[in-house]
Structure formats: structure tokens, C-alpha cells
Enzyme design. Structure first.
Site, PDB file in Angstrom:
ATOM      1  N   GLU A 154       0.853  -1.195   0.000  1.00  0.00           N
ATOM      2  CA  GLU A 154       0.000   0.000   0.000  1.00  0.00           C
ATOM      3  C   GLU A 154       0.884   1.239   0.000  1.00  0.00           C
ATOM      4  O   GLU A 154       1.847   1.310   0.758  1.00  0.00           O
ATOM      5  CB  GLU A 154      -0.912   0.015   1.238  1.00  0.00           C
ATOM      6  CG  GLU A 154      -1.763   1.287   1.285  1.00  0.00           C
ATOM      7  CD  GLU A 154      -2.848   1.231   2.332  1.00  0.00           C
ATOM      8  OE1 GLU A 154      -3.655   0.283   2.308  1.00  0.00           O
ATOM      9  OE2 GLU A 154      -2.885   2.149   3.170  1.00  0.00           O
ATOM     10  N   THR A 164      -3.820   4.910  -1.597  1.00  0.00           N
ATOM     11  CA  THR A 164      -4.812   5.497  -0.698  1.00  0.00           C
ATOM     12  C   THR A 164      -5.393   6.781  -1.283  1.00  0.00           C
ATOM     13  O   THR A 164      -4.887   7.330  -2.270  1.00  0.00           O
ATOM     14  CB  THR A 164      -4.206   5.828   0.688  1.00  0.00           C
ATOM     15  OG1 THR A 164      -3.266   6.877   0.521  1.00  0.00           O
ATOM     16  CG2 THR A 164      -3.528   4.626   1.308  1.00  0.00           C
ATOM     17  N   ALA A 174      -9.629  11.323   3.042  1.00  0.00           N
ATOM     18  CA  ALA A 174     -10.968  10.986   3.537  1.00  0.00           C
ATOM     19  C   ALA A 174     -12.038  11.773   2.805  1.00  0.00           C
ATOM     20  O   ALA A 174     -13.077  11.238   2.437  1.00  0.00           O
ATOM     21  CB  ALA A 174     -11.040  11.250   5.032  1.00  0.00           C
ATOM     22  N   ARG A 205     -15.678   3.869   3.628  1.00  0.00           N
ATOM     23  CA  ARG A 205     -16.469   5.002   4.108  1.00  0.00           C
ATOM     24  C   ARG A 205     -15.556   6.207   4.314  1.00  0.00           C
ATOM     25  O   ARG A 205     -15.886   7.317   3.911  1.00  0.00           O
ATOM     26  CB  ARG A 205     -17.144   4.633   5.445  1.00  0.00           C
ATOM     27  CG  ARG A 205     -18.109   5.688   5.911  1.00  0.00           C
ATOM     28  CD  ARG A 205     -18.425   5.551   7.378  1.00  0.00           C
ATOM     29  NE  ARG A 205     -17.273   5.914   8.200  1.00  0.00           N
ATOM     30  CZ  ARG A 205     -17.263   5.876   9.513  1.00  0.00           C
ATOM     31  NH1 ARG A 205     -18.333   5.452  10.166  1.00  0.00           N
ATOM     32  NH2 ARG A 205     -16.189   6.230  10.199  1.00  0.00           N
ATOM     33  N   TYR A 244     -11.486  -5.206  10.224  1.00  0.00           N
ATOM     34  CA  TYR A 244     -10.767  -4.816  11.433  1.00  0.00           C
ATOM     35  C   TYR A 244     -10.671  -5.982  12.423  1.00  0.00           C
ATOM     36  O   TYR A 244     -11.618  -6.237  13.176  1.00  0.00           O
ATOM     37  CB  TYR A 244     -11.498  -3.614  12.081  1.00  0.00           C
ATOM     38  CG  TYR A 244     -11.616  -2.469  11.107  1.00  0.00           C
ATOM     39  CD1 TYR A 244     -10.663  -1.465  11.074  1.00  0.00           C
ATOM     40  CD2 TYR A 244     -12.647  -2.441  10.149  1.00  0.00           C
ATOM     41  CE1 TYR A 244     -10.738  -0.440  10.133  1.00  0.00           C
ATOM     42  CE2 TYR A 244     -12.720  -1.431   9.201  1.00  0.00           C
ATOM     43  CZ  TYR A 244     -11.770  -0.438   9.190  1.00  0.00           C
ATOM     44  OH  TYR A 244     -11.825   0.553   8.256  1.00  0.00           O
ATOM     45  N   HIS A 270     -13.634  -2.346  14.527  1.00  0.00           N
ATOM     46  CA  HIS A 270     -13.553  -0.933  14.122  1.00  0.00           C
ATOM     47  C   HIS A 270     -13.777  -0.066  15.368  1.00  0.00           C
ATOM     48  O   HIS A 270     -14.653  -0.352  16.187  1.00  0.00           O
ATOM     49  CB  HIS A 270     -14.628  -0.644  13.056  1.00  0.00           C
ATOM     50  CG  HIS A 270     -14.545   0.753  12.534  1.00  0.00           C
ATOM     51  ND1 HIS A 270     -15.318   1.775  13.028  1.00  0.00           N
ATOM     52  CD2 HIS A 270     -13.749   1.302  11.581  1.00  0.00           C
ATOM     53  CE1 HIS A 270     -15.012   2.901  12.379  1.00  0.00           C
ATOM     54  NE2 HIS A 270     -14.064   2.633  11.493  1.00  0.00           N
ATOM     55  N   GLN A 322      -7.155  -3.968   8.596  1.00  0.00           N
ATOM     56  CA  GLN A 322      -6.406  -2.926   9.294  1.00  0.00           C
ATOM     57  C   GLN A 322      -5.116  -3.562   9.809  1.00  0.00           C
ATOM     58  O   GLN A 322      -5.066  -4.779  10.029  1.00  0.00           O
ATOM     59  CB  GLN A 322      -7.269  -2.426  10.468  1.00  0.00           C
ATOM     60  CG  GLN A 322      -6.642  -1.371  11.349  1.00  0.00           C
ATOM     61  CD  GLN A 322      -6.309  -0.105  10.586  1.00  0.00           C
ATOM     62  OE1 GLN A 322      -5.350  -0.109   9.794  1.00  0.00           O
ATOM     63  NE2 GLN A 322      -7.066   0.946  10.797  1.00  0.00           N
TER      64      GLN A 322
HETATM   65  P1  FAD Z   1     -17.582   0.801   7.104  1.00  0.00           P
HETATM   66  O1  FAD Z   1     -17.459  -0.547   6.512  1.00  0.00           O
HETATM   67  O2  FAD Z   1     -18.751   1.639   6.683  1.00  0.00           O
HETATM   68  O3  FAD Z   1     -17.595   0.643   8.700  1.00  0.00           O
HETATM   69  C1  FAD Z   1     -17.493   1.811   9.516  1.00  0.00           C
HETATM   70  C2  FAD Z   1     -18.260   1.591  10.830  1.00  0.00           C
HETATM   71  O4  FAD Z   1     -19.655   1.522  10.559  1.00  0.00           O
HETATM   72  C3  FAD Z   1     -17.916   0.273  11.528  1.00  0.00           C
HETATM   73  O5  FAD Z   1     -17.937   0.523  12.905  1.00  0.00           O
HETATM   74  C4  FAD Z   1     -19.031  -0.660  11.128  1.00  0.00           C
HETATM   75  O6  FAD Z   1     -19.270  -1.680  12.091  1.00  0.00           O
HETATM   76  C5  FAD Z   1     -20.200   0.300  11.019  1.00  0.00           C
HETATM   77  N1  FAD Z   1     -21.184  -0.138  10.022  1.00  0.00           N
HETATM   78  C6  FAD Z   1     -20.924  -0.558   8.761  1.00  0.00           C
HETATM   79  N2  FAD Z   1     -22.067  -0.818   8.119  1.00  0.00           N
HETATM   80  C7  FAD Z   1     -23.071  -0.561   8.981  1.00  0.00           C
HETATM   81  C8  FAD Z   1     -24.487  -0.623   8.909  1.00  0.00           C
HETATM   82  N3  FAD Z   1     -25.114  -1.031   7.789  1.00  0.00           N
HETATM   83  N4  FAD Z   1     -25.211  -0.249  10.001  1.00  0.00           N
HETATM   84  C9  FAD Z   1     -24.604   0.176  11.145  1.00  0.00           C
HETATM   85  N5  FAD Z   1     -23.262   0.257  11.277  1.00  0.00           N
HETATM   86  C10 FAD Z   1     -22.513  -0.094  10.203  1.00  0.00           C
HETATM   87  N6  FAD Z   1      -9.245   5.998   5.045  1.00  0.00           N
HETATM   88  C11 FAD Z   1      -9.059   6.980   4.126  1.00  0.00           C
HETATM   89  O7  FAD Z   1      -9.535   8.095   4.330  1.00  0.00           O
HETATM   90  N7  FAD Z   1      -8.357   6.771   2.967  1.00  0.00           N
HETATM   91  C12 FAD Z   1      -7.840   5.559   2.664  1.00  0.00           C
HETATM   92  O8  FAD Z   1      -7.233   5.402   1.611  1.00  0.00           O
HETATM   93  C13 FAD Z   1      -8.014   4.480   3.597  1.00  0.00           C
HETATM   94  N8  FAD Z   1      -7.533   3.247   3.339  1.00  0.00           N
HETATM   95  C14 FAD Z   1      -7.793   2.224   4.220  1.00  0.00           C
HETATM   96  C15 FAD Z   1      -7.351   0.930   3.899  1.00  0.00           C
HETATM   97  C16 FAD Z   1      -7.592  -0.123   4.779  1.00  0.00           C
HETATM   98  C17 FAD Z   1      -7.146  -1.524   4.409  1.00  0.00           C
HETATM   99  C18 FAD Z   1      -8.267   0.105   6.011  1.00  0.00           C
HETATM  100  C19 FAD Z   1      -8.496  -1.028   6.981  1.00  0.00           C
HETATM  101  C20 FAD Z   1      -8.713   1.386   6.328  1.00  0.00           C
HETATM  102  C21 FAD Z   1      -8.491   2.448   5.440  1.00  0.00           C
HETATM  103  N9  FAD Z   1      -8.938   3.747   5.716  1.00  0.00           N
HETATM  104  C22 FAD Z   1      -8.741   4.760   4.806  1.00  0.00           C
HETATM  105  C23 FAD Z   1      -9.598   4.042   6.993  1.00  0.00           C
HETATM  106  C24 FAD Z   1     -11.148   3.896   6.914  1.00  0.00           C
HETATM  107  O9  FAD Z   1     -11.676   4.862   6.051  1.00  0.00           O
HETATM  108  C25 FAD Z   1     -11.698   4.073   8.328  1.00  0.00           C
HETATM  109  O10 FAD Z   1     -11.304   3.006   9.141  1.00  0.00           O
HETATM  110  C26 FAD Z   1     -13.195   4.327   8.444  1.00  0.00           C
HETATM  111  O11 FAD Z   1     -13.483   4.767   9.766  1.00  0.00           O
HETATM  112  C27 FAD Z   1     -14.092   3.126   8.165  1.00  0.00           C
HETATM  113  O12 FAD Z   1     -14.112   2.814   6.828  1.00  0.00           O
HETATM  114  P2  FAD Z   1     -14.810   1.443   6.343  1.00  0.00           P
HETATM  115  O13 FAD Z   1     -14.794   1.472   4.875  1.00  0.00           O
HETATM  116  O14 FAD Z   1     -14.218   0.284   7.035  1.00  0.00           O
HETATM  117  O15 FAD Z   1     -16.311   1.712   6.886  1.00  0.00           O
END
Ligand code: FAD
Length: 295
Positions: free
Chosen positions: A17, A48, A51, A106, A143, A147, A174
Site C-alpha cells: 500500500e 490510498t 478521507a 467510508r 478490522y 472498528h 487494518q
Molecule cells: P464501514 O465498513 O462503513 O464501517 C465503519 C463503521 O460503521 C464500523 O464501525 C461498522 O461496524 C459500522 N457499520 C458498517 N455498516 C453498517 C451498517 N449497515 N449499520 C450500522 N453500522 C454499520 N481511510 C481513508 O480516508 N483513505 C484511505 O485510503 C483508507 N484506506 C484504508 C485501507 C484499509 C485496508 C483500512 C483497513 C482502512 C483504510 N482507511 C482509509 C480508513 C477507513 O476509512 C476508516 O477506518 C473508516 O473509519 C471506516 O471505513 P470502512 O470502509 O471500514 O467503513
């Protein structure tokens, strides 16, 4: 090439990455970093994005450079601060650049920045990409230690299952420093019926500047072995580099021994670290991937 094809062809996928350098960075240095990383022949390199999505143009530009170096890019796309039209523009731009794989995220919440009315979760972005008929392979984040916003790991995995069912074809974790957390998570995913390949995210802790930031941002648990390493070598850059590479190598070897479907190394745009890790685990990966299917 679609990353799902790589998972069909390989027992263990190996990737890096990177993040887009600042717009002021010397383009020749950027080019040479990507060439050096590509020369190590990872299966793909993920890029990446910021946000808010404001840096997504850079993500596409760097992904295109990766592709020109003969390595498949995986472009990150966030949605927390974007409406449908902004996300469509990002996806159209990536498609026009020849990108075939996206990591649907997200993004992190930022205080004072208004959040999207169209996308509450990454799952909504995955569904949007599928419904709009984009041909991308879609990866998702997960995660092993839960998360940070979620009350407990079981609830997080239930939410993850919905995201995967919406159309995710592989997951990247993560970063974590204790492989037991990953193994327990992998078992829980299997019980939850999540059967897409999961790549373990490994961050070599090699620079004191990273140590505090990475640990506070990721919320990862710090095993005693890492605490000792950091406190002993915090101000000794050469020793910290060696110790961090050794720790990450040990983690990767253990993960590969346990049959992980892939390892994704957060190389922080550092070709030296990427080279050292690749040298350490390259022949193990080659032997695993040469094994016959019935093993
Ligand atoms: P989600 O999958 O939407 O989850 C976020 C939270 O919402 C979790 O607590 C989950 O349990 C909850 N949730 C999900 N779906 C639902 C639902 N239907 N109802 C209720 N709760 C729900 N960030 C950046 O800004 N840029 C990047 O390039 C970047 N790269 C990343 C790469 C990796 C491999 C990882 C692990 C993280 C990365 N991040 C990046 C960080 C990431 O954006 C954050 O961790 C963010 O807070 C969550 O993103 P997500 O896509 O996992 O969200």
C-alpha cells in the site's frame, strides 16, 4: 487484471500500500519510488485517497503510474464526504485511466466536515458501484480488533457481512501486531459465512515518526514485544529499522505458515523497507504459490 483473478491463481497474494505524495513532490522522485516498488513484483499496489475525496485525482494519477510499471493498481475510494455525483466523477475518472480494482471505503469522520446524505457506510458505496454497473472488482476494509466506532467485534462482523454481500470480492485488514487477533478474526468470519479471501495488513514499524502516529490512528493493540522494541530503539534509527523489519517479517512468516490468503504490506512509500521484506519472504511465497492444488 482483476484482483479476484489473482486470488484464483495464487494461494497467497502479496501486495503493497502506498499513498499519493504531496503535489509539491518531485515528479522524478515519485516515478522512481513507483518503479522501485514495482520492480519487486508485488501482485498489486493499492493507492490510498484522502478521507474527503479531495485527493482522489492524485490517487488516480498514481494508480496510472503503477499500471504503467506493469503492476495492477487498487485505487481507494471514500464516500463519507461525497454525494453520488462526486463519487460517480471519481469512478468515471478511474475507469478512464484503466483502473480495474477499487477499495470501497467510508472514510474517517472529520469534525466539522458535513457528512454525505447519500452514503452512510462503505456498504452503500459498494451497492452504488454495483447498481451503476461499473465493472470494477471491489475490495473492502475490515478490522481484526474491531472498528473503533463499533461496540463489539460481533456487531462489526455482522455489518461486514452486509458489506461483503453487497458485492465485495476480497478484504484487506487494518494493521495489527498480534497474529492471534487475526487468526481469531479469520475463524469468526468463517463462522459468519464470510468466505471471500482476507489479506492480512502488516505495517513494519521502522521510523520513530511513524510509531506514535500509526499507533494512535489505528488503535492497534501493542504487544509487549513491540513496546520493548520501541522503547529500546526509539532514538536509534538504524536499530529501529532493523528491528521493525525483523518483527514484520516474523509476523508474515507466521501468517503464511497458517495459510493466510494474502499479505498486504503498508510500505509507507519506502522502497528500502519493501525490498527488505520482499527479500525475506519472497522465496517462501514462491514455494507456497508453486504448491499443487491438493496440498
Ligand atoms: P464501514 O465498513 O462503513 O464501517 C465503519 C463503521 O460503521 C464500523 O464501525 C461498522 O461496524 C459500522 N457499520 C458498517 N455498516 C453498517 C451498517 N449497515 N449499520 C450500522 N453500522 C454499520 N481511510 C481513508 O480516508 N483513505 C484511505 O485510503 C483508507 N484506506 C484504508 C485501507 C484499509 C485496508 C483500512 C483497513 C482502512 C483504510 N482507511 C482509509 C480508513 C477507513 O476509512 C476508516 O477506518 C473508516 O473509519 C471506516 O471505513 P470502512 O470502509 O471500514 O467503513
Amino acid at each position: 487484471m482483476k484482483i479476484s483473478q489473482l486470488f484464483q491463481q495464487k494461494k497467497a497474494v502479496y501486495s503493497f500500500e502506498i499513498f499519493p505524495p504531496k503535489p509539491t513532490a518531485d515528479p522524478a522522485a515519485v516515478q522512481s519510488t513507483i518503479e522501485e516498488l514495482s520492480s519487486l513484483r508485488p501482485d498489486y499496489i493499492s493507492v490510498t485517497c484522502s478521507a474527503g475525496g479531495s485527493g482522489n485525482a492524485r490517487t488516480g494519477e498514481i494508480a496510472q503510474l503503477v499500471k504503467r510499471c506493469g503492476v495492477e493498481p487498487l485505487a481507494h475510494v471514500t464516500c463519507i464526504n461525497s454525494d453520488r455525483s462526486a463519487v460517480r466523477n471519481t469512478l468515471n475518472a478511474l475507469q478512464a485511466l484503466g483502473v480495474e480494482n477499487v477499495l470501497a471505503l467510508r472514510g474517517d469522520r472529520q469534525e466539522g466536515v458535513p457528512e454525505s446524505k447519500d452514503f452512510a457506510h462503505a456498504e452503500d458505496l459498494v451497492r452504488f458501484i454495483r447498481e451503476q454497473g461499473y465493472p470494477f472488482d471491489i475490495a473492502g476494509a475490515c478490522y481484526p480488533e474491531c472498528h473503533p466506532e463499533c461496540a463489539d467485534l460481533l456487531t462489526d462482523i455482522r455489518n461486514l457481512k452486509r458489506k461483503v454481500d453487497a458485492g465485495v470480492s476480497h478484504l484487506n485488514t487494518q494493521l495489527f501486531f498480534d497474529n492471534e487477533d487475526f487468526f481469531r478474526f479469520r475463524d469468526m468470519l468463517s463462522l459468519a459465512g464470510i468466505d471471500v479471501p482476507v489479506q492480512a495488513g502488516i505495517m513494519p514499524l521502522v521510523k520513530k515518526g511513524h510509531v506514535d502516529r500509526i499507533i494512535s490512528l489505528s488503535g492497534a493493540k501493542i504487544p509487549a514485544k513491540i513496546s520493548r522494541m520501541i522503547s529500546r530503539f526509539y532514538d536509534k534509527p538504524d536499530s529501529l529499522m532493523e528491528a521493525g523489519i525483523a518483527y514484520a517479517t516474523d509476523q508474515i512468516v507466521d501468517l503464511l505458515s497458517a495459510g493466510v490468503r494474502g499479505v498486504h504490506v503498508y510500505v509507507m512509500n519506502n522502497p528500502l523497507v519493501a525490498r527488505r521484506i520482499s527479500e525475506n519472504v519472497g522465496s517462501i511465497l514462491a514455494e507456497i504459490n508453486a504448491e499443487p492444488d491438493n496440498l
